[in-house]
Design a protein around this motif. Structure first.
Motif, PDB file in Angstrom:
ATOM      1  N   ARG A 226     -10.398  -6.073  -0.192  1.00 49.88           N
ATOM      2  CA  ARG A 226     -10.009  -6.820   1.006  1.00 49.88           C
ATOM      3  C   ARG A 226     -10.538  -6.114   2.247  1.00 49.88           C
ATOM      4  N   SER A 227     -10.602  -6.867   3.361  1.00 43.95           N
ATOM      5  CA  SER A 227     -11.126  -6.268   4.592  1.00 43.95           C
ATOM      6  C   SER A 227     -10.138  -5.212   5.118  1.00 43.95           C
ATOM      7  N   ALA A 228     -10.667  -4.319   5.968  1.00 43.08           N
ATOM      8  CA  ALA A 228      -9.855  -3.232   6.504  1.00 43.08           C
ATOM      9  C   ALA A 228      -8.626  -3.767   7.241  1.00 43.08           C
ATOM     10  N   VAL A 229      -8.822  -4.873   7.989  1.00 45.58           N
ATOM     11  CA  VAL A 229      -7.721  -5.435   8.771  1.00 45.58           C
ATOM     12  C   VAL A 229      -6.604  -5.898   7.845  1.00 45.58           C
ATOM     13  N   VAL A 230      -6.990  -6.624   6.789  1.00 46.40           N
ATOM     14  CA  VAL A 230      -5.988  -7.133   5.851  1.00 46.40           C
ATOM     15  C   VAL A 230      -5.265  -5.976   5.177  1.00 46.40           C
ATOM     16  N   GLN A 231      -6.023  -4.934   4.810  1.00 37.70           N
ATOM     17  CA  GLN A 231      -5.387  -3.766   4.179  1.00 37.70           C
ATOM     18  C   GLN A 231      -4.378  -3.113   5.121  1.00 37.70           C
ATOM     19  N   TYR A 232      -4.792  -3.031   6.402  1.00 33.89           N
ATOM     20  CA  TYR A 232      -3.918  -2.419   7.408  1.00 33.89           C
ATOM     21  C   TYR A 232      -2.624  -3.218   7.578  1.00 33.89           C
ATOM     22  N   LEU A 233      -2.791  -4.560   7.672  1.00 36.49           N
ATOM     23  CA  LEU A 233      -1.620  -5.414   7.844  1.00 36.49           C
ATOM     24  C   LEU A 233      -0.709  -5.335   6.625  1.00 36.49           C
ATOM     25  N   ASP A 234      -1.337  -5.292   5.465  1.00 36.32           N
ATOM     26  CA  ASP A 234      -0.582  -5.191   4.223  1.00 36.32           C
ATOM     27  C   ASP A 234       0.230  -3.892   4.200  1.00 36.32           C
ATOM     28  N   PHE A 235      -0.443  -2.813   4.650  1.00 37.57           N
ATOM     29  CA  PHE A 235       0.214  -1.506   4.707  1.00 37.57           C
ATOM     30  C   PHE A 235       1.429  -1.556   5.639  1.00 37.57           C
ATOM     31  N   LEU A 236       1.224  -2.178   6.830  1.00 36.75           N
ATOM     32  CA  LEU A 236       2.323  -2.268   7.802  1.00 36.75           C
ATOM     33  C   LEU A 236       3.500  -3.035   7.225  1.00 36.75           C
ATOM     34  N   LEU A 237       3.164  -4.176   6.593  1.00 42.62           N
ATOM     35  CA  LEU A 237       4.207  -5.039   6.057  1.00 42.62           C
ATOM     36  C   LEU A 237       5.019  -4.301   4.991  1.00 42.62           C
ATOM     37  N   ARG A 238       4.297  -3.600   4.111  1.00 43.01           N
ATOM     38  CA  ARG A 238       4.987  -2.854   3.052  1.00 43.01           C
ATOM     39  C   ARG A 238       5.820  -1.715   3.665  1.00 43.01           C
ATOM     40  N   ALA A 239       5.205  -1.016   4.624  1.00 44.40           N
ATOM     41  CA  ALA A 239       5.901   0.114   5.247  1.00 44.40           C
ATOM     42  C   ALA A 239       7.193  -0.365   5.890  1.00 44.40           C
ATOM     43  N   ALA A 240       7.108  -1.569   6.499  1.00 41.06           N
ATOM     44  CA  ALA A 240       8.305  -2.117   7.145  1.00 41.06           C
ATOM     45  C   ALA A 240       9.409  -2.345   6.128  1.00 41.06           C
ATOM     46  N   HIS A 241       9.015  -2.620   4.882  1.00 41.93           N
ATOM     47  CA  HIS A 241      10.017  -2.818   3.827  1.00 41.93           C
ATOM     48  C   HIS A 241      10.360  -1.524   3.109  1.00 41.93           C
ATOM     49  N   GLY A 242       9.808  -0.418   3.604  1.00 41.43           N
ATOM     50  CA  GLY A 242      10.144   0.865   2.998  1.00 41.43           C
ATOM     51  C   GLY A 242       9.225   1.244   1.855  1.00 41.43           C
ATOM     52  N   ASP A 243       8.221   0.440   1.598  1.00 39.75           N
ATOM     53  CA  ASP A 243       7.301   0.755   0.503  1.00 39.75           C
ATOM     54  C   ASP A 243       6.076   1.430   1.078  1.00 39.75           C
ATOM     55  N   LEU A 244       5.908   2.707   0.775  1.00 37.23           N
ATOM     56  CA  LEU A 244       4.801   3.461   1.354  1.00 37.23           C
ATOM     57  C   LEU A 244       3.609   3.548   0.421  1.00 37.23           C
ATOM     58  N   GLY A 245       3.659   2.780  -0.665  1.00 36.05           N
ATOM     59  CA  GLY A 245       2.511   2.733  -1.549  1.00 36.05           C
ATOM     60  C   GLY A 245       2.524   3.827  -2.614  1.00 36.05           C
TER      61      GLY A 245
ATOM     62  N   VAL B  37      -0.356   9.180   1.141  1.00 31.80           N
ATOM     63  CA  VAL B  37       0.527  10.335   1.333  1.00 31.80           C
ATOM     64  C   VAL B  37       0.420  10.850   2.771  1.00 31.80           C
ATOM     65  N   VAL B  38      -0.830  10.956   3.267  1.00 27.23           N
ATOM     66  CA  VAL B  38      -1.013  11.428   4.637  1.00 27.23           C
ATOM     67  C   VAL B  38      -0.273  10.518   5.615  1.00 27.23           C
ATOM     68  N   LEU B  39      -0.452   9.212   5.414  1.00 27.69           N
ATOM     69  CA  LEU B  39       0.218   8.257   6.297  1.00 27.69           C
ATOM     70  C   LEU B  39       1.726   8.442   6.251  1.00 27.69           C
ATOM     71  N   ALA B  40       2.243   8.628   5.055  1.00 28.50           N
ATOM     72  CA  ALA B  40       3.693   8.779   4.915  1.00 28.50           C
ATOM     73  C   ALA B  40       4.175  10.026   5.638  1.00 28.50           C
ATOM     74  N   VAL B  41       3.383  11.114   5.525  1.00 28.54           N
ATOM     75  CA  VAL B  41       3.779  12.353   6.201  1.00 28.54           C
ATOM     76  C   VAL B  41       3.792  12.149   7.716  1.00 28.54           C
ATOM     77  N   VAL B  42       2.739  11.454   8.200  1.00 28.91           N
ATOM     78  CA  VAL B  42       2.682  11.202   9.647  1.00 28.91           C
ATOM     79  C   VAL B  42       3.875  10.371  10.095  1.00 28.91           C
ATOM     80  N   ILE B  43       4.181   9.325   9.340  1.00 27.61           N
ATOM     81  CA  ILE B  43       5.315   8.474   9.717  1.00 27.61           C
ATOM     82  C   ILE B  43       6.609   9.278   9.694  1.00 27.61           C
ATOM     83  N   LEU B  44       6.737  10.119   8.676  1.00 32.80           N
ATOM     84  CA  LEU B  44       7.939  10.930   8.568  1.00 32.80           C
ATOM     85  C   LEU B  44       8.062  11.875   9.773  1.00 32.80           C
ATOM     86  N   ALA B  45       6.930  12.515  10.129  1.00 29.10           N
ATOM     87  CA  ALA B  45       6.950  13.434  11.259  1.00 29.10           C
ATOM     88  C   ALA B  45       7.331  12.691  12.543  1.00 29.10           C
TER      89      ALA B  45
END
Lengths: 510, 299
Positions: free
Chosen positions: B60-79, B266-274
């Protein structure tokens, strides 16, 4: 009770030593009220604080005799001093907003004194704190005890400070400028409270720069100048027959002196009609009309919170009126963009109460005044006009005395040849003797340049001595206005009468 | 009151989103291909690559991946971690406790030491503080290790077994905090002791120590609290280094590993946690202000 002979206090500063007190002798008998009067830097506060061992950090105290409560205090260890503090002598400082711990309730402050002086039971301390607040006439003591200094009015917190100083029933109460930060009516109340304590037998040591304030209370006055007592006499004798010239200047300054009225007023300089300013849901200024004509000095008086400073801000274009308008030299000055006001700005100047915070501390006097002048013009003539020599040109604001600073502020204000100068409490931070000189200077500038002055002050005495016309503000409204003589001699409004009654005056016995 | 809380929460979410997005963009710009990262040291054939692309939806395109990541993160799923092939929340969760233990121990040590220093030895504070602040933590760690572990053998050299293993890392991490904090405290104390209320307090017959503790300290705490909030940021960064030096498990180790192997989730999760920790700390700081200074409370 107190015997002092040849008291000397020197401060060892990093680069120099300062002789703050140079050989002072006096005594205080039980039941007496003694006042030390002098300008800032005269050593009066240091003298008083030496009596409780709090002359300050780096102070060296020497004396031939320093007897406090019958003991030789010259050899006191810190713990000996601590025993005397609070118990033998209570100390009241100038402004309770900073002299009481702003992070603690006034009840906690009072009960701390009781704790230090041996009251173990918390509930007993609380009860006593309430009783003490009641004694200094704080209404609802239970509620007030739980409040912080900033939640109390100036008068109430000064009462609370006095209550804390009285808590351990000290034999001597030292009050250092106890009313200087207060409005006239509140000052009168606090003086009444002190008089009441005195009548109850309390020994008092009052410190003030204002002879008029202490003259009502004191049995004896010590006049200090440059670290020495230049004159010491019973109050009445001092007022009628001062020997020292400095004392005479003080008496004169405290008695007040009406300055000459200026030339007949010219055309209107600033005109404000139906000014109204609302902050949130509070109307701070309501339907105020102000007109100032060329060559006129208009006094705007009122207590803090009356809205006088807001009026100044509206006239000066620092705030926009909610309704009503301001015209300056015939042109609209409110409701227009700052761009439209800017060409007029040079004609409208401002003098603040505290020039130290109105000046850039890193600028020299030369630069401060030159900023108001066309490029290349010399600031020296303007400094000369305000009575300052060229030697101050390269000094920084901090290196000047309060009076000198205010002169620099005036020099800067007159430099662009304004038609109006708004002065917001220009002399309130100055000693009485210096006040007189600055007022003389302002009167002279009006006389010679025809500059109009809007003179804002809570001090009616000062306004009476200077203004041609007076507006009295109360709760955001002008409650009375008219020629100064009429307003002061025949006040029509109840509030004006109240204000006038509160002004401490020297009644020099004939 | 409720609007104030809502506004705070909104601002916090905004910070989290900004941090996550910034990290996402930075990782996107970093060299290296995601597929390479997932393959790692494993077998690398076109078939496997295609399978990975399909399994991780990398087509998928980078934008779609990013949006997907945000949506999941909002639901607490960090992948899932590319590297460890486990849910990120599990990876982080298992490493969070040791890091938290270290951070809290270091903070407590730093605060206590700073208070002790500022209150009892105000004159000394300035020099000692300066030395502590200007020494990098890893150096302090190595010095402590060589003295107390290698030479004296009082504390274990590495690992996370028991309290003894926590002592040296906590000191290493806490000392610089103590240094800065002590300076701020001392400065605040000096200033407060010059205030008129301190004169009033002395005039009541209070001892100098009483004036200091009952009056001046509270005033000095205000700037110190700001400082402490900032120090937590230093702590989070510091744990990475200290965990390396002392060979402790924890988020620091996880982060270093994740960054080295481009383990994006994992990096993203650490950043969000920080970022989340920062938001929480800032909120606590603001509340602490209100607690300390009644003048900031609105009636």
């Amino acid at each position: 009770m107190i015997r002092v002979e040849d008291l000397r206090v020197t401060f060892q500063l990093p680069r120099r030593t300062v002789d703050a007190v140079r050989g002072v002798s006096f005594e205080i008998e039980p039941g007496e009220c003694v006042a030390i009067v002098g300008e800032s830097g005269s050593g009066k506060s240091v003298t008083a604080r030496s009596l409780v061992g709090l002359a300050g950090p780096g102070a060296r105290v020497d004396a031939v005799r320093l007897e406090v409560d019958g003991q030789d205090a010259r050899r006191f260890a810190p713990r000996d001093w601590r025993r005397l503090r609070g118990g033998f002598a209570g100390l009241v400082l100038q402004d309770a907003l900073v002299s009481l711990d702003p992070l603690r309730t006034v009840g906690a402050e009072i009960s701390e004194v009781l704790r230090v002086h041996g009251e173990r039971s918390r509930s007993a301390r609380t009860r006593q704190a309430h009783r003490l607040l009641e004694e200094v006439h704080v209404p609802e003591p239970q509620r007030r005890a739980g409040q912080y200094p900033h939640q109390l009015s100036g008068g109430l917190r000064q009462r609370a400070l006095i209550a804390s100083a009285l808590a351990a029933a000290p034999k001597l109460l030292i009050a250092d400028e106890p009313t200087t930060a207060l409005d006239a009516t509140v000052q009168a109340q606090i003086l009444r409270l002190l008089a009441e304590r005195r009548a109850a037998g309390q020994t008092l040591l009052l410190i003030s720069h204002d002879l008029a304030v202490v003259a009502q209370l004191a049995d004896r006055v010590l006049v200090m100048k440059d670290g020495r007592i230049v004159e010491s006499a019973p109050t009445k004798a001092l007022l009628t027959g001062a020997v020292h010239t400095y004392t005479r200047t003080l008496v004169e300054a405290a008695a007040g002196r009406r300055r000459a009225t200026g030339p007949a007023p010219g055309p209107v300089v600033v005109e404000a009609t139906a000014l109204r300013k609302v902050y949130g849901d509070r109307a701070v200024v309501r339907d105020v009309d102000v007109t100032v004509r060329r060559g006129e000095i208009v006094g705007l008086v009122g207590e803090s919170g009356s809205g006088k400073t807001t009026v100044a801000q509206l006239l000066f274009g620092l705030a926009e009126p909610t309704s009503g308008q301001v015209r300056f030299e015939g042109q609209r000055f409110s409701g227009v963009p700052e761009r439209a006001r800017r060409p007029l700005r040079r004609r409208l100047q401002f003098i603040a109460q505290d020039p130290l915070s109105a000046f850039d501390p890193r600028w020299t006097v030369r630069r401060i005044v030159a900023e108001a002048l066309p490029r290349g013009a010399s600031p020296a003539p303007f400094l000369e006009r305000v009575g300052l020599g060229e030697d101050v040109l390269d000094r920084y604001p901090r290196q000047l005395s309060g009076g000198q600073r205010q002169r620099v502020a005036i020099a800067r204000a007159i430099a662009p040849r304004p038609s109006l100068i708004i002065c917001d409490e220009p002399v309130s931070a100055l000693d009485v003797s210096v006040q007189a000189q600055v007022l003389d200077l302002l009167a002279e500038i009006r006389e010679q340049d025809g500059t109009a002055l809007l003179f804002i002050s809570h001090d009616l005495g000062v306004v009476r001595d200077l203004a041609d016309r007076v507006l009295v503000m109360h709760d955001g409204r002008v409650v009375e206005q008219g020629p100064a003589s009429a307003v002061f001699d025949r006040p029509a409004h109840e509030y004006t009468r109240e204000l006038l009654a509160a002004v401490p005056t020297l009644e020099v016995p004939a | 009151m409720i609007t104030a809380i809502l506004r705070r929460a909104g601002a916090g979410l905004l910070v989290l989103w900004a941090a996550a997005t910034a990290a996402y963009l930075a990782l996107l710009a970093a060299p290296g291909d995601t597929v390479d990262a997932i393959v790692g040291d494993g077998a690398d054939t076109p078939g496997i690559r295609a399978q990975i692309i399909q399994e991780w939806h990398l087509d998928r395109s980078a934008v779609v991946q990013y949006l997907d990541f945000l949506l999941r993160a909002a639901h607490g799923d960090l992948g899932r971690s590319y590297l460890l092939q486990r849910p990120v929340s599990a990876v982080i969760g298992s490493q969070l406790a040791p890091t938290l233990k270290l951070a809290v121990a270091a903070a407590v040590f730093g605060v206590v030491l700073a208070l002790l220093f500022a209150v009892t030895a105000r004159r000394l504070t300035s020099t000692a503080g300066l030395i502590l602040v200007s020494t990098p933590p890893f150096l302090i760690g190595i010095i402590l290790l060589s003295i107390f572990s290698f030479r004296l053998g009082w504390f274990p050299v590495s690992g996370d077994r028991g309290f003894a293993a926590l002592v040296l890392p906590a000191i290493t991490l806490g000392l610089p905090i103590a240094g800065t904090l002590a300076q701020v405290l001392r400065d605040g104390l000096d200033r407060a002791l010059d205030e008129p209320f301190a004169v009033t307090a002395r005039a009541r017959g209070l001892r100098e120590s009483g004036v200091l503790i009952r009056h001046a300290l509270k005033h000095a705490l205000l700037p110190a609290v700001t400082m402490l909030g900032w120090s937590f940021g230093v702590l989070i960064g510091g744990t990475v280094i200290v965990e390396q030096v002392f060979g402790r498990p924890g988020l620091g180790q996880v982060t270093v590993q994740a960054v080295n192997s481009s383990d994006l989730p994992v990096v993203l999760a650490v950043v969000i946690l920080a970022a989340a920790v920062f938001v929480v700390i800032n909120t606590v700081t603001d509340l602490a202000y209100l607690l300390i200074d009644p003048r900031l409370r609105r009636s």
